[in-house]
Enzyme design. Structure first.
Site: not given
Ligand code: SAJ
Length: 420
Positions: A214, A268
């Site tokens: 995870k 996360c």
């Molecule tokens: N972000 C960027 N650039 C990107 C992608 C995301 O700056 O290209 C930023 C987003 O704006 C945000 C942060 O990253 O601030 C996280 O967003 P996210 O959509 O990547 O992820 P989370 O935090 O909403 O959810 C993640 C997910 N993990 C993965 O994709 C590996 C989700 O599947 C998990 O269940 C969740 O964390 C968790 O609860 O751990």
């Protein structure tokens, strides 16, 4: 099939526990949610939800009306306990497992033997075994699996959640799951609960490998976002458009660079890599560096706005959530940016626009120079438009509304209108 006559207790009714409770109840189980926040408990017992998540309100209303989902602040006896409480870090980035410990110690007195306890919260390696040890401390009369793997009285497993906020209900059902038991039998028992509603593949392993898998998932994402954010700095230095460069590079069949932004938020991805860094500080060099690159982004945005905003300017700050089309402002880089601007530039009038919020988050409430505004008015009044979150409402904006404004677009959605 295993019988769950006494039902399932889900501890922690947040972004994971509440949807999980609703899905379990919707698959016919009797579920009882336990949460320390009386507002959450009251809302659920009324059949309402306290978070924004597509379709969740509908499912919750249905299962509460059917009498299959109830809630209380106190722990209840159950056949299965699913622990979905927050696991933040303390100041020096060390994991803070106090909520897991409280849950374990609250469950312990109710155990009479043959129950299943599942830890869903994201945790450092070894946490599921620690949870077993906390229960053992409270109940020396029981054999717990970390000490008695051959014949435990209670079964304990880790089953990390991996749903994406905004898609939680779909992903709870369709995603593959990793289930790590403290013993193989613990894993099998946990898997049979998830088999009731998971359509994806369920992989069985040991608890520590599940914990680490995870952390690896979210750390993989964090390191890749850090790469994109570093590219943004490099391209800025070289006078290149980072979004165009990434788009071009992504035409390679084996390249998929992520998108730069104002930082990484949420509870996360911005947290979990620190659990690996804390567990292996000498080895996790790249992982720590990636965290530092991402954590430096909000200040870079503040400096950029500082450079374009004249004294006394009005700045429309579009978006406060940690990512698009969710209401969650936890660990949001957008909130950090607005807060730092409010502090470092008291002359600025900051109009925060967040379609998913009815009031400013606590971090911004103390500042006289920050108000929550609606989109049309903020655009009308502003000299500078700072795009922080690419909510759908902002992506579709008429470019004519940005004419004559200084635009700082941290997400690259208005390419061509950008000055910063
Ligand atoms: N972000 C960027 N650039 C990107 C992608 C995301 O700056 O290209 C930023 C987003 O704006 C945000 C942060 O990253 O601030 C996280 O967003 P996210 O959509 O990547 O992820 P989370 O935090 O909403 O959810 C993640 C997910 N993990 C993965 O994709 C590996 C989700 O599947 C998990 O269940 C969740 O964390 C968790 O609860 O751990």
């Amino acid at each position: 099939m295993t019988s769950y006559e006494r039902g399932v207790a889900v501890i922690g009714l947040g972004y994971i526990g509440l949807p999980t409770s609703a899905v379990l109840a919707d698959h016919g189980l009797r579920v009882h949610g336990v949460d320390t926040d009386p507002r959450v408990v009251e809302a659920l017992n009324r059949g309402t939800v306290h978070i924004v998540e597509p379709d969740l309100d509908e499912v919750v209303r249905r299962v509460v009306d059917a009498g299959r989902l109830t809630a209380s602040a106190d722990m209840v006896a159950a056949d299965v306990y699913v622990v979905a409480v927050p696991t933040p870090f303390v100041d020096d980035h060390q994991p803070d497992l106090r909520h897991v410990e409280q849950a374990a110690r609250a469950i312990a007195p109710l155990l009479r033997g043959d129950e299943l306890v599942i830890l869903e919260s994201t945790c450092p390696p070894g946490s599921t075994a620690r949870m077993s040890a906390w229960i053992a401390e409270e109940r020396p009369d029981l054999r717990l699996p970390h000490e008695h793997p051959e014949s435990p009285d209670v079964h304990i497993a880790h089953c990390p959640e991996r749903v994406l906020p905004g898609h939680t209900l779909d992903e709870l059902v369709s995603n593959d799951r990793v289930v790590g038991g403290l013993t193989p039998e613990c894993g099998r028992r946990a898997a049979s609960l998830y088999e009731l509603f998971v359509e994806g593949e369920i992989s069985l392993t040991d608890a520590a490998s599940a914990e680490m898998a995870k952390l690896v998932e979210n750390t993989f994402r964090d390191v890749n976002i850090a790469f994109a954010n570093e590219l943004a700095e490099v391209c800025d230095h070289l006078g290149l458009d980072v979004w165009q460069v990434i788009e071009l590079a992504n035409h390679h069949p084996r390249v998929q660079v992520l998108q730069p932004g104002p930082g990484v938020g949420g509870h996360c991805i911005a947290v979990d890599p620190w659990f690996i860094a804390a567990a292996a500080p000498e080895q996790a060099r790249l992982i720590r560096q990636a965290r530092e690159v991402n954590d430096a982004r909000p200040q870079q945005v503040v400096d950029r706005v500082d450079g374009v905003a004249a004294t006394g300017a009005t700045v429309a700050c579009l978006g406060l959530a940690f990512k698009p089309d969710v209401d969650d402002m936890r660990e949001s880089p957008a909130v950090t940016v607005v807060q730092r601007l409010a502090e470092s530039r008291p002359d600025l009038h900051l109009l925060a626009v967040e379609p998913y919020a009815e009031k400013l988050p606590a971090a911004l409430a103390p500042y006289d120079n920050v108000v929550l505004d609606d989109l049309a008015e903020a655009l009308d009044r502003s000299d500078v438009v700072l795009l922080l979150v690419h909510h759908a409402a902002f992506v579709d904006l008429d470019p004519a509304l940005l004419e004559d404004k200084q635009v700082v677009d941290t997400r690259g959605i208005w390419r061509g209108s950008r000055t910063g």
